[in-house]
Structures are given as structure tokens and as C-alpha cells.
Design an enzyme around this catalytic site. Structure first.
Site, PDB file in Angstrom:
ATOM      1  N   ASN A 111     -13.416 -65.625 -76.576  1.00 27.21           N
ATOM      2  CA  ASN A 111     -14.868 -65.485 -76.395  1.00 27.21           C
ATOM      3  C   ASN A 111     -15.262 -65.994 -75.016  1.00 27.21           C
ATOM      4  O   ASN A 111     -14.565 -66.822 -74.428  1.00 27.21           O
ATOM      5  CB  ASN A 111     -15.588 -66.315 -77.474  1.00 27.21           C
ATOM      6  CG  ASN A 111     -17.099 -66.227 -77.368  1.00 27.21           C
ATOM      7  OD1 ASN A 111     -17.661 -65.144 -77.209  1.00 27.21           O
ATOM      8  ND2 ASN A 111     -17.783 -67.367 -77.452  1.00 27.21           N
ATOM      9  N   HIS A 113     -18.628 -67.878 -73.283  1.00 24.20           N
ATOM     10  CA  HIS A 113     -19.886 -68.524 -73.631  1.00 24.20           C
ATOM     11  C   HIS A 113     -20.569 -68.977 -72.339  1.00 24.20           C
ATOM     12  O   HIS A 113     -19.912 -69.537 -71.452  1.00 24.20           O
ATOM     13  CB  HIS A 113     -19.624 -69.728 -74.550  1.00 24.20           C
ATOM     14  CG  HIS A 113     -20.886 -70.374 -75.021  1.00 24.20           C
ATOM     15  ND1 HIS A 113     -21.668 -69.818 -76.024  1.00 24.20           N
ATOM     16  CD2 HIS A 113     -21.520 -71.491 -74.608  1.00 24.20           C
ATOM     17  CE1 HIS A 113     -22.731 -70.597 -76.207  1.00 24.20           C
ATOM     18  NE2 HIS A 113     -22.670 -71.604 -75.362  1.00 24.20           N
ATOM     19  N   LEU A 148     -17.839 -73.137 -84.298  1.00 29.78           N
ATOM     20  CA  LEU A 148     -18.616 -72.291 -83.370  1.00 29.78           C
ATOM     21  C   LEU A 148     -18.609 -72.854 -81.948  1.00 29.78           C
ATOM     22  O   LEU A 148     -18.920 -74.026 -81.731  1.00 29.78           O
ATOM     23  CB  LEU A 148     -20.059 -72.167 -83.871  1.00 29.78           C
ATOM     24  CG  LEU A 148     -20.990 -71.293 -83.031  1.00 29.78           C
ATOM     25  CD1 LEU A 148     -20.591 -69.828 -83.122  1.00 29.78           C
ATOM     26  CD2 LEU A 148     -22.440 -71.484 -83.436  1.00 29.78           C
ATOM     27  N   GLU A 178     -19.053 -65.026 -64.797  1.00 31.76           N
ATOM     28  CA  GLU A 178     -18.418 -64.538 -66.022  1.00 31.76           C
ATOM     29  C   GLU A 178     -17.581 -63.299 -65.728  1.00 31.76           C
ATOM     30  O   GLU A 178     -16.470 -63.135 -66.238  1.00 31.76           O
ATOM     31  CB  GLU A 178     -19.485 -64.210 -67.079  1.00 31.76           C
ATOM     32  CG  GLU A 178     -20.259 -65.420 -67.577  1.00 31.76           C
ATOM     33  CD  GLU A 178     -21.202 -65.058 -68.721  1.00 31.76           C
ATOM     34  OE1 GLU A 178     -20.838 -64.263 -69.590  1.00 31.76           O
ATOM     35  OE2 GLU A 178     -22.339 -65.588 -68.735  1.00 31.76           O
TER      36      GLU A 178
HETATM   37  C1  GAR Z   1     -23.131 -63.201 -71.547  1.00 32.79           C
HETATM   38  O1  GAR Z   1     -23.831 -64.089 -70.727  1.00 32.79           O
HETATM   39  C2  GAR Z   1     -22.257 -63.966 -72.529  1.00 32.79           C
HETATM   40  O2  GAR Z   1     -21.707 -65.124 -71.992  1.00 32.79           O
HETATM   41  C3  GAR Z   1     -23.247 -64.282 -73.593  1.00 32.79           C
HETATM   42  O3  GAR Z   1     -24.048 -63.139 -73.725  1.00 32.79           O
HETATM   43  C4  GAR Z   1     -24.102 -62.457 -72.471  1.00 32.79           C
HETATM   44  C5  GAR Z   1     -23.677 -61.023 -72.706  1.00 32.79           C
HETATM   45  O4  GAR Z   1     -23.845 -60.255 -71.560  1.00 32.79           O
HETATM   46  N1  GAR Z   1     -22.611 -64.628 -74.818  1.00 32.79           N
HETATM   47  C6  GAR Z   1     -23.096 -65.504 -75.674  1.00 32.79           C
HETATM   48  O5  GAR Z   1     -24.156 -66.072 -75.532  1.00 32.79           O
HETATM   49  C7  GAR Z   1     -22.212 -65.741 -76.885  1.00 32.79           C
HETATM   50  N2  GAR Z   1     -22.654 -66.878 -77.605  1.00 32.79           N
HETATM   51  P1  GAR Z   1     -23.138 -58.846 -71.441  1.00 32.79           P
HETATM   52  O6  GAR Z   1     -23.458 -58.058 -72.713  1.00 32.79           O
HETATM   53  O7  GAR Z   1     -23.782 -58.213 -70.241  1.00 32.79           O
HETATM   54  O8  GAR Z   1     -21.661 -59.064 -71.274  1.00 32.79           O
END
Ligand code: GAR
Length: 200
Positions: A111, A113, A148, A178
Site C-alpha cells: 500500500n 499512504h 490498518l 508518491e
Molecule cells: C494518494 O495520495 C494515496 O497515497 C492515497 O490516496 C491518493 C490516491 O491518489 N491513499 C490513501 O489515502 C490510502 N489510505 P491516486 O488515485 O491519484 O493514486
């Protein structure tokens, strides 16, 4: 071939960065790995159309059609297992997973985060970091465990929190990181798999 299945819920920009890295860095030839499917729990997830345009199978499994979390996860597992994945990648998949599901993919479920775990698990990570006065924020790639937003850390990136940041501006700065660390962490994970080279 090591099949990779990516789970999304929305924009899918992390998924896009992973698919592009797989193409540009020739994961199929070098690592015997291929993104074979993108699964979304939301029918309107923007990333689905992009994935399909790349020739990747796009699967929709709407969680609202299921009476319980367990029923959804059981069907999700069935859909994913059709692709016999070596790795299941959560990329903005905004669902809490049952422990049975997590256990089924133990060791091959990762994952990303948007915080420097173990700080700020859960939602609204950027606003919480700003509110508490953090000078730095970031993102974490980690193995998924039943806990989690915990689990062994595979990669992290740090960005500064600037004086006039909003949750949106900080999120955008973190997201660019990311897009770098997730493909890198996956490539490193694939490189460590015993038969990666011989499967190329
Ligand atoms: C990203 O920032 C990811 O880290 C986060 O959602 C976004 C998705 O962006 N994930 C979470 O918050 C998981 N708990 P994306 O759909 O453009 O990849």
C-alpha cells in the site's frame, strides 16, 4: 510472468506512474513482471479508462452492491485471484480490508499512504499534519498487515510543509513523491523475488 494487480478508487495517478514505470523500465523483460489488471470499487474511477486504453483489463466491483464488508472482500478476492497475482498493489484504494483478505495475500500485498507512518494513519493526513505544526510530511510504501496503515515499511519520501500550505497544496507536493517511490519500491520488491530473472 509475475502478474501485478492494482486496486484503485479514484484518479489512479499512482497506478498510472506504476504502469508507465513498468513500460519505461521494461519490467516484463527485466523482471518478468506485468500489470495485468486494474480493479476499482468505484465504477466512475477516472483511472479505469486510462488503464483500459493501455490494454490493461479494468474490473469494476462496486462495494455498494454488497451487504457486508466480508461479502465484498470475498468477491474482490475471487476477482483478483483470476489473475493469479504475484503482487497486489493498493494505489489509492479507499477501503478498509478484512483480516481474512489481508491474510490471503500476506507477503504480496502493498500500500501507499500519504504520511510518514507510523504518524497519521487513517484519513485527512495532510490537514492533520498542518494543524499540529509538522515541518515535514511525506508518503510511505508499506506491506499490508491486519493492522490498518501499519506493516513493514518499504520506502518513504519526505517533503517540507511550507508556511502557507493548505491540505491541497501539501497533498500535491506529497503526490509527486508518491509517483517516484511507489514504482521504485515495487521494482525493488520484484527484484528480490527468487525467480524474477528466470521468468523474464
Ligand atoms: C494518494 O495520495 C494515496 O497515497 C492515497 O490516496 C491518493 C490516491 O491518489 N491513499 C490513501 O489515502 C490510502 N489510505 P491516486 O488515485 O491519484 O493514486
Amino acid at each position: 510472468m509475475k502478474p501485478i494487480v492494482i486496486l484503485i478508487s479514484g484518479a489512479g495517478s499512482n497506478m498510472t506512474s506504476i504502469v508507465q514505470a513498468a513500460q519505461q523500465r521494461r519490467w516484463a523483460e527485466r523482471l518478468g513482471a506485468k500489470v495485468v489488471a486494474v480493479v476499482s470499487n468505484r465504477p466512475d474511477a477516472e483511472g479505469l479508462a486510462w488503464a483500459r486504453a493501455q490494454g490493461i483489463e479494468g474490473v469494476v466491483l462496486d462495494h455498494k452492491a454488497f451487504a457486508s464488508r466480508e461479502a465484498f472482500d470475498a468477491q474482490l478476492q475471487t476477482e483478483i485471484d483470476c489473475f493469479e497475482p504475484s503482487l497486489v498493489v493498493l494505489a489509492g484504494f479507499m477501503r478498509i480490508l478484512t483480516s481474512g483478505f489481508v491474510q490471503h495475500y500476506q507477503g504480496r500485498l502493498i500500500n501507499i499512504h500519504p504520511s510518514l507512518l507510523p504518524a497519521f494513519g487513517g484519513l485527512n493526513t495532510h490537514q492533520r499534519a498542518i494543524d499540529i505544526g509538522c515541518r515535514f510530511a511525506g508518503a510511505t510504501v508499506h506491506q499490508v498487515t491486519a493492522d490498518l496503515d501499519h506493516g513493514p515499511i518499504l520506502a518513504q519520501a519526505v517533503v517540507p510543509v511550507l508556511p502557507h500550505d493548505t491540505a491541497q497544496s501539501l497533498a500535491a507536493r506529497v503526490l509527486t513523491q508518491e509517483h517516484l517511490i511507489y514504482p521504485q519500491a515495487i521494482e525493488a520488491w520484484l527484484s528480490k523475488q527468487p525467480s524474477a530473472a528466470s521468468n523474464a
